[in-house]
Scaffold this motif. Structure first.
Motif, PDB file in Angstrom:
ATOM      1  N   TYR A 234       0.830  -1.207   0.000  1.00  0.00           N
ATOM      2  CA  TYR A 234       0.000   0.000   0.000  1.00  0.00           C
ATOM      3  C   TYR A 234       0.865   1.259   0.000  1.00  0.00           C
ATOM      4  O   TYR A 234       0.546   2.251  -0.661  1.00  0.00           O
ATOM      5  CB  TYR A 234      -0.915   0.013   1.222  1.00  0.00           C
ATOM      6  CG  TYR A 234      -1.882  -1.133   1.309  1.00  0.00           C
ATOM      7  CD1 TYR A 234      -2.893  -1.293   0.369  1.00  0.00           C
ATOM      8  CD2 TYR A 234      -1.791  -2.064   2.337  1.00  0.00           C
ATOM      9  CE1 TYR A 234      -3.795  -2.346   0.455  1.00  0.00           C
ATOM     10  CE2 TYR A 234      -2.680  -3.128   2.436  1.00  0.00           C
ATOM     11  CZ  TYR A 234      -3.677  -3.255   1.496  1.00  0.00           C
ATOM     12  OH  TYR A 234      -4.569  -4.297   1.581  1.00  0.00           O
ATOM     13  N   HIS A 238       0.968   3.907  -3.028  1.00  0.00           N
ATOM     14  CA  HIS A 238       0.604   5.298  -2.723  1.00  0.00           C
ATOM     15  C   HIS A 238       1.665   6.262  -3.247  1.00  0.00           C
ATOM     16  O   HIS A 238       1.345   7.269  -3.896  1.00  0.00           O
ATOM     17  CB  HIS A 238       0.444   5.455  -1.211  1.00  0.00           C
ATOM     18  CG  HIS A 238      -0.236   6.710  -0.783  1.00  0.00           C
ATOM     19  ND1 HIS A 238      -1.598   6.897  -0.873  1.00  0.00           N
ATOM     20  CD2 HIS A 238       0.263   7.866  -0.259  1.00  0.00           C
ATOM     21  CE1 HIS A 238      -1.921   8.096  -0.415  1.00  0.00           C
ATOM     22  NE2 HIS A 238      -0.808   8.707  -0.043  1.00  0.00           N
ATOM     23  N   ASN A 239       2.919   5.943  -2.985  1.00  0.00           N
ATOM     24  CA  ASN A 239       4.001   6.811  -3.456  1.00  0.00           C
ATOM     25  C   ASN A 239       4.089   6.823  -4.981  1.00  0.00           C
ATOM     26  O   ASN A 239       4.420   7.852  -5.581  1.00  0.00           O
ATOM     27  CB  ASN A 239       5.331   6.371  -2.841  1.00  0.00           C
ATOM     28  CG  ASN A 239       5.419   6.709  -1.364  1.00  0.00           C
ATOM     29  OD1 ASN A 239       4.774   7.649  -0.891  1.00  0.00           O
ATOM     30  ND2 ASN A 239       6.205   5.945  -0.620  1.00  0.00           N
ATOM     31  N   TRP A 295      -7.740   0.042  -7.185  1.00  0.00           N
ATOM     32  CA  TRP A 295      -6.655   0.526  -6.335  1.00  0.00           C
ATOM     33  C   TRP A 295      -5.989   1.762  -6.946  1.00  0.00           C
ATOM     34  O   TRP A 295      -5.697   2.738  -6.250  1.00  0.00           O
ATOM     35  CB  TRP A 295      -5.664  -0.616  -6.152  1.00  0.00           C
ATOM     36  CG  TRP A 295      -4.463  -0.376  -5.299  1.00  0.00           C
ATOM     37  CD1 TRP A 295      -4.209   0.690  -4.490  1.00  0.00           C
ATOM     38  CD2 TRP A 295      -3.336  -1.248  -5.169  1.00  0.00           C
ATOM     39  NE1 TRP A 295      -3.000   0.544  -3.858  1.00  0.00           N
ATOM     40  CE2 TRP A 295      -2.443  -0.644  -4.255  1.00  0.00           C
ATOM     41  CE3 TRP A 295      -3.002  -2.466  -5.724  1.00  0.00           C
ATOM     42  CZ2 TRP A 295      -1.236  -1.231  -3.899  1.00  0.00           C
ATOM     43  CZ3 TRP A 295      -1.814  -3.060  -5.359  1.00  0.00           C
ATOM     44  CH2 TRP A 295      -0.931  -2.456  -4.458  1.00  0.00           C
ATOM     45  N   PRO A 299      -8.572   6.393  -7.474  1.00  0.00           N
ATOM     46  CA  PRO A 299      -7.980   7.697  -7.164  1.00  0.00           C
ATOM     47  C   PRO A 299      -7.798   8.581  -8.403  1.00  0.00           C
ATOM     48  O   PRO A 299      -8.029   9.793  -8.351  1.00  0.00           O
ATOM     49  CB  PRO A 299      -6.634   7.338  -6.545  1.00  0.00           C
ATOM     50  CG  PRO A 299      -6.822   5.967  -5.998  1.00  0.00           C
ATOM     51  CD  PRO A 299      -7.748   5.278  -6.965  1.00  0.00           C
ATOM     52  N   ASP A 304     -10.150   9.054  -4.884  1.00  0.00           N
ATOM     53  CA  ASP A 304      -9.846   8.346  -3.639  1.00  0.00           C
ATOM     54  C   ASP A 304      -9.876   6.837  -3.899  1.00  0.00           C
ATOM     55  O   ASP A 304     -10.367   6.378  -4.930  1.00  0.00           O
ATOM     56  CB  ASP A 304     -10.841   8.712  -2.547  1.00  0.00           C
ATOM     57  CG  ASP A 304     -10.270   8.493  -1.139  1.00  0.00           C
ATOM     58  OD1 ASP A 304      -9.131   7.998  -1.018  1.00  0.00           O
ATOM     59  OD2 ASP A 304     -10.973   8.823  -0.162  1.00  0.00           O
ATOM     60  N   TYR A 305      -9.373   6.093  -2.916  1.00  0.00           N
ATOM     61  CA  TYR A 305      -9.355   4.640  -3.025  1.00  0.00           C
ATOM     62  C   TYR A 305     -10.777   4.078  -2.956  1.00  0.00           C
ATOM     63  O   TYR A 305     -11.675   4.699  -2.382  1.00  0.00           O
ATOM     64  CB  TYR A 305      -8.515   4.037  -1.905  1.00  0.00           C
ATOM     65  CG  TYR A 305      -7.037   4.316  -2.014  1.00  0.00           C
ATOM     66  CD1 TYR A 305      -6.296   3.819  -3.087  1.00  0.00           C
ATOM     67  CD2 TYR A 305      -6.368   5.063  -1.046  1.00  0.00           C
ATOM     68  CE1 TYR A 305      -4.932   4.068  -3.193  1.00  0.00           C
ATOM     69  CE2 TYR A 305      -5.004   5.319  -1.140  1.00  0.00           C
ATOM     70  CZ  TYR A 305      -4.293   4.817  -2.221  1.00  0.00           C
ATOM     71  OH  TYR A 305      -2.957   5.071  -2.326  1.00  0.00           O
ATOM     72  N   LEU A 317      -3.795   1.313   4.776  1.00  0.00           N
ATOM     73  CA  LEU A 317      -3.879   2.013   3.490  1.00  0.00           C
ATOM     74  C   LEU A 317      -3.653   3.495   3.734  1.00  0.00           C
ATOM     75  O   LEU A 317      -4.431   4.132   4.448  1.00  0.00           O
ATOM     76  CB  LEU A 317      -5.263   1.785   2.868  1.00  0.00           C
ATOM     77  CG  LEU A 317      -5.519   2.419   1.506  1.00  0.00           C
ATOM     78  CD1 LEU A 317      -4.639   1.774   0.442  1.00  0.00           C
ATOM     79  CD2 LEU A 317      -6.993   2.288   1.129  1.00  0.00           C
ATOM     80  N   PRO A 318      -2.578   4.075   3.182  1.00  0.00           N
ATOM     81  CA  PRO A 318      -2.336   5.505   3.416  1.00  0.00           C
ATOM     82  C   PRO A 318      -3.500   6.357   2.930  1.00  0.00           C
ATOM     83  O   PRO A 318      -4.179   6.024   1.962  1.00  0.00           O
ATOM     84  CB  PRO A 318      -1.067   5.784   2.596  1.00  0.00           C
ATOM     85  CG  PRO A 318      -0.410   4.456   2.435  1.00  0.00           C
ATOM     86  CD  PRO A 318      -1.533   3.464   2.349  1.00  0.00           C
ATOM     87  N   PHE A 320      -4.948   9.992   1.452  1.00  0.00           N
ATOM     88  CA  PHE A 320      -4.548  11.182   0.707  1.00  0.00           C
ATOM     89  C   PHE A 320      -4.915  12.429   1.504  1.00  0.00           C
ATOM     90  O   PHE A 320      -6.005  12.498   2.092  1.00  0.00           O
ATOM     91  CB  PHE A 320      -5.271  11.251  -0.645  1.00  0.00           C
ATOM     92  CG  PHE A 320      -4.865  10.193  -1.618  1.00  0.00           C
ATOM     93  CD1 PHE A 320      -3.641  10.258  -2.268  1.00  0.00           C
ATOM     94  CD2 PHE A 320      -5.718   9.126  -1.896  1.00  0.00           C
ATOM     95  CE1 PHE A 320      -3.271   9.280  -3.181  1.00  0.00           C
ATOM     96  CE2 PHE A 320      -5.364   8.152  -2.811  1.00  0.00           C
ATOM     97  CZ  PHE A 320      -4.135   8.225  -3.449  1.00  0.00           C
ATOM     98  N   GLU A 324      -3.350  16.353  -2.048  1.00  0.00           N
ATOM     99  CA  GLU A 324      -2.973  15.179  -2.832  1.00  0.00           C
ATOM    100  C   GLU A 324      -4.150  14.647  -3.636  1.00  0.00           C
ATOM    101  O   GLU A 324      -3.974  14.197  -4.770  1.00  0.00           O
ATOM    102  CB  GLU A 324      -2.432  14.094  -1.902  1.00  0.00           C
ATOM    103  CG  GLU A 324      -1.063  14.411  -1.329  1.00  0.00           C
ATOM    104  CD  GLU A 324      -0.636  13.431  -0.253  1.00  0.00           C
ATOM    105  OE1 GLU A 324       0.549  13.483   0.154  1.00  0.00           O
ATOM    106  OE2 GLU A 324      -1.474  12.621   0.202  1.00  0.00           O
TER     107      GLU A 324
END
Length: 512
Positions: A234, A238-239, A295, A299, A304-305, A317-318, A320, A324
Motif C-alpha cells: 500500500y 501510494h508513493n 486501487w 484515485p 480516492d481509493y 492504506l495511506p 490522501f 494530494e
C-alpha cells in the motif's frame, strides 16, 4: 461519470453481455482488417530497457534493482546482461519494424543508464543512446511511446532510502522525468509514467516474486526475509500514485503547451469472472476488481481509493491529504492496460487475513486460470472475450477514458520453432475482441503486441518467450509465423484472408 457506489451493479450486467465462456475462441467468426480500425488508431509492439538492451555495464550505466535481483540467482541463474543486445543493434531492429509495418513502438528508458546516481548528473552516453534510438524511430515514421519506469529504479536509491517505500522517491522520479521531457519530448508525444504499477507493488512488496523482493511470512515466498506484506504494498502504491500525479503536473504545466503530448499510467489487468454464479462469488469478483484495478483507477478518476479497500485495509492504506486528492484526480490523458488472460474468482471472505491477496478473493479456487485444464501449460488459454469484458467494464464504470492496450501476447516455450500457430490464433482473437469492444463504444486508441522479439522475460528468464522474432545465441533475429501474420494484417490483408492464417486454421482443424 459514475460514482463508486454505482460500480458493483455493472459486473452483473457485463457478465450477462460477455458471458462466462468455456470454449476457445472460434477463429472462423472474426474476419477483419486494419481498415476496420480508425485511421488514427495505432498498432505497434514493444520491449523494455532491461529486457532488451543488454550492455548492462557499458557506457556509465549502473545497476537497477533488476540487475541485483537477477544476479542474486532469483531468475534461475538468468540475467539480462546481454539479452538481445538492443543497445548496439537498435538500427537493425528498427529496420525490422519498418519491414513489418509497425506504426508505433513502445519502449522504456533505463533510469540508471540516463542518470546513474539516480539523481543529479545526466550520463551523456546514455542520453546519446536514447536520442539515437528515438531519432531512428521517427526518421522511419514509427511513433515512439516511452515508458519512464518499467520496474527498474536505480539500485543506489533502493540502498539509500528504500526506493518506493520513501516519499523521497517521488521527488527523484519527477526530476528524472523532467530530464526525459526536456531531452526527448520534442519527438516523444506519448509518455507512460509507470508500467504495471499495481503488479510492481504486489510482486515486489507483497509476494517477493520480483525486485526489490520484499515480503513477510506467511504471505510471501519462503526465502523472503525482509519486508511487511500487510503494509508495504500500500505504501509503495501510494508513493507511485503521487509520483505519477506530480510528474503529470510537471508535464502539463511546463512541457505540454510546447510539445502537445499525452501522459498516462499503465496497469496490469486480468479480466475476472465468478467461479460460480453465487452471490458470494460475484461479490468476491467485484472485490477483486476493486483491489487490482480500482486501487489505482479510483484515485485517478474519482479522487480516492475504493471504499472496499478503505474498509478492509483500514489504517494500513495511506490516506490522501486534500491537496494530494486534487493532485491525483484526473492526472492522466490515457490509461494503459497490459492484458493476457482471465481468471476465475471464488469467495473466501470467511477466512480473511491481512495482506492484499487474502483481502480480495481466492483466484481460481485453486489458483488456476480459466480453461487451463485444456491448455498447454507453456501457453496462456485463449479467451479473447476477456479483453472485451475488461474494456466494456472500464467504459461503464470509469467514464470511458482513452485506453491503450500496451501489452498483449501469447507465452510459449522458447525454442527455434518459427511456426508459432498458437500465437497467430491468439493475435487474431484478441485484436478481433478489441474491435468488438470499440464498435460498442470503447475509447481504445492503440494496440501494442508484447513482445517485438524474444527478450529476457522478467518472470520466466529465457524459458518462455512472447516474441514475434526468435533471437538465437548469436543474437540473429528470425521472423516467426506470427510476425508474418501481423505484418500482413498491418499492411491491409483481412485477418483470415491470407495464406498464413489458412495454414494456422488447417493445423488447428487437424489437431482437433
Amino acid at each position: 461519470m459514475l460514482t463508486q457506489n454505482q460500480l458493483k451493479c455493472h459486473l452483473h450486467l457485463l457478465l450477462l453481455v460477455v458471458g462466462v465462456c468455456t470454449n476457445n475462441w472460434d477463429l472462423t467468426l472474426a474476419d477483419y482488417s486494419r481498415l476496420d480500425f480508425p485511421s488514427d488508431f495505432v498498432f505497434g509492439a514493444g520491449t523494455s530497457a532491461y529486457q532488451v538492451e543488454g550492455a548492462a555495464f557499458e557506457d556509465g550505466r549502473t545497476p537497477s534493482i533488476w540487475d541485483t535481483y537477477a544476479h542474486a540467482g532469483n531468475s534461475g541463474g538468468a540475467n539480462a546482461d546481454i539479452t538481445c543486445d538492443g543497445y548496439h543493434k537498435y538500427k537493425e531492429d528498427v529496420q525490422l519494424m519498418v519491414e513489418m509495418g509497425l506504426e508505433a513502438f513502445r519502449f522504456s528508458i533505463s533510469w540508471s543508464r540516463l542518470i546513474p546516481n539516480g539523481r543529479g548528473q545526466v550520463n551523456p552516453m546514455g542520453l546519446q543512446y536514447y536520442n539515437n534510438f528515438i531519432n531512428e524511430l521517427v526518421s522511419h515514421g514509427i511513433q515512439p511511446h516511452a515508458v519512464l519506469f518499467h520496474s527498474d529504479h536505480p539500485q543506489i536509491l533502493e540502498d539509500e532510502y528504500g526506493g518506493w517505500l520513501s516519499r523521497k522517491s517521488v521527488d527523484d522520479f519527477v526530476a528524472y522525468a523532467d530530464v526525459c521531457f526536456r531531452e526527448f519530448g520534442n519527438r516523444v508525444l506519448h509518455w507512460t509514467t509507470f508500467n504495471e504499477a499495481n503488479i510492481f507493488s504486489l510482486g515486489g512488496y507483497d509476494q517477493g516474486l520480483s525486485p526489490p523482493k520484499r515480503c513477510s511470512f506467511p504471505f510471501g515466498i519462503k526465502n523472503c526475509t525482509r519486508g511487511n506484506s500487510s503494509i508495504e504494498p500500500y505504501i509503495a502504491g501510494h508513493n507511485i500514485l503521487l509520483a505519477h500525479a506530480s510528474t503529470a503536473r510537471l508535464y502539463n504545466k511546463i512541457y505540454k503547451p510546447k510539445q502537445n503530448g499525452l501522459i498516462g499510467i499503465n496497469l496490469y489487468t486480468f479480466w475476472f469472472v465468478p467461479y460460480t454464479n453465487s452471490i458470494e462469488d460475484r461479490l468476491a469478483t467485484q472485490r477483486t476488481i476493486d483491489f487490482y484495478i480500482g486501487w489505482f483507477l479510483n484515485p485517478l478518476v474519482f479522487g480516492d481509493y475504493p471504499e472496499v479497500m478503505k474498509k478492509n485495509a483500514r489504517t494500513r492504506l495511506p490516506a490522501f491529504t486534500k491537496p494530494e486528492l486534487v493532485l491525483v484526480k484526473g492526472s492522466f490523458d490515457f490509461i494503459g492496460f497490459n492484458h493476457y488472460y482471465s481468471l476465475k474468482i471464488k469467495d473466501k471472505s470467511s477466512s480473511l487475513e491481512t495482506n492484499i491477496r487474502d483481502l480480495i478473493a481466492d483466484i481460481g479456487s485453486d489458483g488456476t486460470t480459466i480453461g487451463e485444464e485444456n491448455t498447454d501449460p507453456n501457453q496462456y488459454p485463449v479467451f479473447p472475450w476477456g479483453l472485451q469484458g475488461l474494456l466494456e467494464y472500464i467504459k461503464q464504470a470509469y467514464g470511458n477514458p482513452p485506453i491503450y492496450i500496451h501489452e498483449n501476447g501469447q507465452r510459449m516455450k522458447r525454442d527455434n520453432d518459427l511456426n508459432d500457430t498458437p500465437r497467430v490464433e491468439y493475435l487474431h482473437g484478441f485484436i478481433g475482441s478489441m474491435l468488438d469492444a470499440m464498435r460498442n463504444g470503447s475509447n481504445t486508441r492503440g494496440y501494442f503486441y508484447w513482445s517485438f522479439m524474444d527478450v529476457y522475460e522478467l518472470l520466466y528468464g529465457y524459458d518462455s518467450a512472447f516474441g514475434l522474432y526468435y533471437v538465437d545465441e548469436d543474437l540473429i533475429r528470425y521472423p516467426k509465423l506470427s510476425a508474418h501474420w501481423y505484418s500482413g494484417f498491418l499492411k491491409g490483408r483481412n485477418a483470415v484472408d491470407n495464406e498464413i492464417f489458412h495454414q494456422v486454421d488447417e493445423k488447428s482443424s487437424a489437431s482437433s
